[in-house]
Design an enzyme around this catalytic site. Structure first.
Site, PDB file in Angstrom:
ATOM      1  N   PRO A   1       0.853  -1.193   0.000  1.00 48.77           N
ATOM      2  CA  PRO A   1       0.000   0.000   0.000  1.00 48.77           C
ATOM      3  C   PRO A   1       0.884   1.237   0.000  1.00 48.77           C
ATOM      4  O   PRO A   1       1.846   1.311   0.762  1.00 48.77           O
ATOM      5  CB  PRO A   1      -0.777  -0.130   1.315  1.00 48.77           C
ATOM      6  CG  PRO A   1       0.057  -1.015   2.180  1.00 48.77           C
ATOM      7  CD  PRO A   1       0.800  -1.931   1.265  1.00 48.77           C
ATOM      8  N   MET A   2       0.542   2.191  -0.858  1.00 48.32           N
ATOM      9  CA  MET A   2       1.310   3.452  -0.907  1.00 48.32           C
ATOM     10  C   MET A   2       0.364   4.616  -1.158  1.00 48.32           C
ATOM     11  O   MET A   2      -0.215   4.723  -2.245  1.00 48.32           O
ATOM     12  CB  MET A   2       2.371   3.390  -2.007  1.00 48.32           C
ATOM     13  CG  MET A   2       3.576   2.540  -1.658  1.00 48.32           C
ATOM     14  SD  MET A   2       4.803   2.522  -2.964  1.00 48.32           S
ATOM     15  CE  MET A   2       4.125   1.294  -4.080  1.00 48.32           C
TER      16      MET A   2
ATOM     17  N   GLN B   1      -6.529  -1.543   1.585  1.00 42.74           N
ATOM     18  CA  GLN B   1      -6.035  -1.269   2.938  1.00 42.74           C
ATOM     19  C   GLN B   1      -6.846  -0.154   3.601  1.00 42.74           C
ATOM     20  O   GLN B   1      -7.078   0.901   3.006  1.00 42.74           O
ATOM     21  CB  GLN B   1      -4.568  -0.857   2.956  1.00 42.74           C
ATOM     22  CG  GLN B   1      -4.062  -0.863   4.395  1.00 42.74           C
ATOM     23  CD  GLN B   1      -2.721  -0.225   4.604  1.00 42.74           C
ATOM     24  OE1 GLN B   1      -2.531   0.948   4.313  1.00 42.74           O
ATOM     25  NE2 GLN B   1      -1.771  -1.007   5.109  1.00 42.74           N
TER      26      GLN B   1
ATOM     27  N   CYS C   1       1.253   2.910  10.004  1.00 48.45           N
ATOM     28  CA  CYS C   1       1.493   4.304   9.595  1.00 48.45           C
ATOM     29  C   CYS C   1       2.097   5.082  10.766  1.00 48.45           C
ATOM     30  O   CYS C   1       1.479   5.196  11.831  1.00 48.45           O
ATOM     31  CB  CYS C   1       0.201   4.961   9.121  1.00 48.45           C
ATOM     32  SG  CYS C   1       0.477   6.668   8.589  1.00 48.45           S
TER      33      CYS C   1
ATOM     34  N   LYS D   1      -1.249  -5.399   8.490  1.00 50.99           N
ATOM     35  CA  LYS D   1       0.137  -5.012   8.152  1.00 50.99           C
ATOM     36  C   LYS D   1       0.730  -4.284   9.349  1.00 50.99           C
ATOM     37  O   LYS D   1       0.223  -3.236   9.754  1.00 50.99           O
ATOM     38  CB  LYS D   1       0.160  -4.122   6.914  1.00 50.99           C
ATOM     39  CG  LYS D   1       1.557  -3.661   6.494  1.00 50.99           C
ATOM     40  CD  LYS D   1       1.525  -3.016   5.125  1.00 50.99           C
ATOM     41  CE  LYS D   1       2.882  -2.511   4.672  1.00 50.99           C
ATOM     42  NZ  LYS D   1       3.185  -1.163   5.188  1.00 50.99           N
TER      43      LYS D   1
ATOM     44  N   HIS E   1       6.547  -5.404   8.386  1.00 50.78           N
ATOM     45  CA  HIS E   1       7.571  -4.447   7.951  1.00 50.78           C
ATOM     46  C   HIS E   1       8.640  -4.409   9.043  1.00 50.78           C
ATOM     47  O   HIS E   1       8.334  -4.087  10.192  1.00 50.78           O
ATOM     48  CB  HIS E   1       6.911  -3.073   7.738  1.00 50.78           C
ATOM     49  CG  HIS E   1       7.875  -2.000   7.357  1.00 50.78           C
ATOM     50  ND1 HIS E   1       7.545  -0.667   7.353  1.00 50.78           N
ATOM     51  CD2 HIS E   1       9.176  -2.053   6.945  1.00 50.78           C
ATOM     52  CE1 HIS E   1       8.595   0.044   6.973  1.00 50.78           C
ATOM     53  NE2 HIS E   1       9.591  -0.771   6.721  1.00 50.78           N
TER      54      HIS E   1
HETATM   55  C1  LIG Z   1       5.098   6.773  -0.890  1.00 48.82           C
HETATM   56  C2  LIG Z   1       4.779   5.769   0.165  1.00 48.82           C
HETATM   57  C3  LIG Z   1       3.477   5.654   0.626  1.00 48.82           C
HETATM   58  C4  LIG Z   1       3.176   4.698   1.614  1.00 48.82           C
HETATM   59  N1  LIG Z   1       1.866   4.545   1.997  1.00 48.82           N
HETATM   60  C5  LIG Z   1       1.553   3.513   2.834  1.00 48.82           C
HETATM   61  C6  LIG Z   1       0.197   3.188   3.107  1.00 48.82           C
HETATM   62  O1  LIG Z   1      -0.737   3.795   2.571  1.00 48.82           O
HETATM   63  N2  LIG Z   1      -0.050   2.152   3.969  1.00 48.82           N
HETATM   64  C7  LIG Z   1       0.958   1.421   4.554  1.00 48.82           C
HETATM   65  O2  LIG Z   1       0.686   0.482   5.306  1.00 48.82           O
HETATM   66  N3  LIG Z   1       2.248   1.708   4.284  1.00 48.82           N
HETATM   67  C8  LIG Z   1       2.556   2.704   3.430  1.00 48.82           C
HETATM   68  N4  LIG Z   1       3.855   2.926   3.106  1.00 48.82           N
HETATM   69  C9  LIG Z   1       4.894   2.033   3.649  1.00 48.82           C
HETATM   70  C10 LIG Z   1       5.144   0.870   2.669  1.00 48.82           C
HETATM   71  O3  LIG Z   1       3.973   0.127   2.423  1.00 48.82           O
HETATM   72  C11 LIG Z   1       6.255  -0.048   3.185  1.00 48.82           C
HETATM   73  O4  LIG Z   1       5.844  -0.663   4.385  1.00 48.82           O
HETATM   74  C12 LIG Z   1       7.568   0.677   3.437  1.00 48.82           C
HETATM   75  O5  LIG Z   1       7.841   1.638   2.421  1.00 48.82           O
HETATM   76  C13 LIG Z   1       8.741  -0.315   3.510  1.00 48.82           C
HETATM   77  O6  LIG Z   1       8.837  -1.021   2.292  1.00 48.82           O
HETATM   78  P1  LIG Z   1       9.994  -0.686   1.222  1.00 48.82           P
HETATM   79  O7  LIG Z   1      11.308  -0.774   1.960  1.00 48.82           O
HETATM   80  O8  LIG Z   1       9.829  -1.722   0.155  1.00 48.82           O
HETATM   81  O9  LIG Z   1       9.760   0.708   0.729  1.00 48.82           O
HETATM   82  C14 LIG Z   1       4.190   3.879   2.149  1.00 48.82           C
HETATM   83  C15 LIG Z   1       5.494   4.024   1.673  1.00 48.82           C
HETATM   84  C16 LIG Z   1       5.794   4.931   0.696  1.00 48.82           C
HETATM   85  C17 LIG Z   1       7.207   5.022   0.192  1.00 48.82           C
END
Ligand SMILES: Cc1cc2nc3c(=O)[nH]c(=O)nc-3n(C[C@H](O)[C@H](O)[C@H](O)COP(=O)(O)O)c2cc1C
Length: 312
Positions: free
Chosen positions: A29-30, A108, A137, A178, A206
């Site tokens: 989720p992003m 999510q 978050c 998550k 995470h």
């Molecule tokens: C731009 C961005 C937006 C994100 N939005 C969410 C979100 O909406 N919900 C969530 O659980 N995590 C969110 N995250 C965290 C990611 O889902 C992830 O847990 C975190 O970036 C670690 O993974 P990575 O090392 O592959 O980036 C976001 C991360 C980024 C970079």
């Protein structure tokens, strides 16, 4: 094997996909980014499960304006994949070649109370294959709203939210959680056990605490492994018996029916995904910034991107 003969891909919920097949790749989720066009893009390149950005359950359940703004989908966005099932069940042993499987879409939600979480889940459920509760978050506004990472130390609230959706949508409905790891891993242990005993269908971990920024702290796979082992030691088997149609043959596959876990953090390539799975014992791997930087990064390493360019 009606589904295979009819040419229709199998439709499995996220936890069933993770149970039946190894090497499942997931788009994280992003907020602002994992919207329909991005999800549709990564689903073309071996990302089997995609996730919407975090949506506020309270607003989503109250306002159709919020629903229109926050969630869009179409019938094309999920990919179709050729996957070889793990074959632990005696019925499947030696019989299964690759099967066509439809990808899955997860919504999510962020919530602090059970009712809005269940209401929003019910509203979105016809359009997705599962809902996920955001327990990670780290932003101060989210923490003060008692959503996201605030829930990491509220295991009873998380338990109640999962139960509320399960009782509304049925035991087989996929409700995932998550989480981030806690600086005191006994809190992670309590959270994972409460979530699983409430019926959580899968847990994504995470490997950073709520105060650790992705840019400055490398992922801690040891603590993810701790959470994976906590989940496994519960011995719960929610995947068993919930597969539909012909997919029962592969349900209870490599994960032995155990509630699957997913590792998240610093996965930039297919090799990173394989390594994270091996080091933590998780069934699946989730990437956020890796897919953002290069939406075909996972298959690019395996060469299948070039295959697709040539033949599709
Ligand atoms: C731009 C961005 C937006 C994100 N939005 C969410 C979100 O909406 N919900 C969530 O659980 N995590 C969110 N995250 C965290 C990611 O889902 C992830 O847990 C975190 O970036 C670690 O993974 P990575 O090392 O592959 O980036 C976001 C991360 C980024 C970079």
């Amino acid at each position: 094997m009606a589904a295979v003969e009819s040419g229709e891909p199998w439709r499995l919920a996220p936890h069933q996909l993770l149970d039946a097949f190894s090497d499942i790749n997931i788009c994280a989720p992003m907020v602002r980014y994992s919207k329909l066009p991005f999800r549709a893009l990564v689903a073309r390149y071996e990302t089997h499960i995609t996730t919407t950005p975090m949506i506020l359950a309270e607003e989503f359940s109250r306002s159709h304006h919020a629903r229109d703004a926050d969630f869009t989908t179409n019938s094309e966005e999920r990919g179709t994949f050729s996957l070889v099932p793990d074959q632990n069940r005696s019925e499947a042993k030696g019989k299964m070649d690759a099967v066509q499987v439809r990808g899955a879409l997860v919504c999510q939600l962020a919530a602090s109370r059970a009712k809005p979480f269940a209401d929003a889940s019910q509203l979105v459920s016809p359009f997705v294959d599962g809902v996920d509760l955001n327990c990670g978050c780290p932003q101060p506004w989210a923490y003060s709203e008692q959503i996201g990472s605030y829930l990491l130390r509220q295991p009873e609230t998380v338990r109640d939210m999962i139960r509320a959706v399960k009782s509304r949508l049925g035991d087989g409905y996929c409700v995932s959680v998550k989480i981030r790891v806690d600086s005191d891993l006994s809190n992670t242990d309590t959270l994972v056990r409460n979530a699983l005993h409430a019926g959580a269908s899968l847990i994504t971990i995470h490997g950073r605490t709520r105060t650790q920024a992705s840019a400055s702290h490398p992922v801690n796979l040891e603590s993810v492994r701790f959470a994976v082992e906590a989940a496994q030691s519960c011995g719960l088997q929610t995947a068993r018996g919930t597969a539909n149609g012909d997919a029962w043959i592969v349900a209870d596959g490599g994960a032995g029916g155990r509630v699957p876990t997913v590792v998240n953090g610093d996965i930039w390539t297919l090799d990173d995904a394989v390594n994270a799975r091996v080091q933590t014992g998780a069934r699946g791997a989730m990437s956020a910034r890796g897919l953002l930087a290069n939406p075909v990064s996972v298959p690019l390493t395996s060469g299948s991107f070039f295959w697709k360019l040539q033949y599709t």
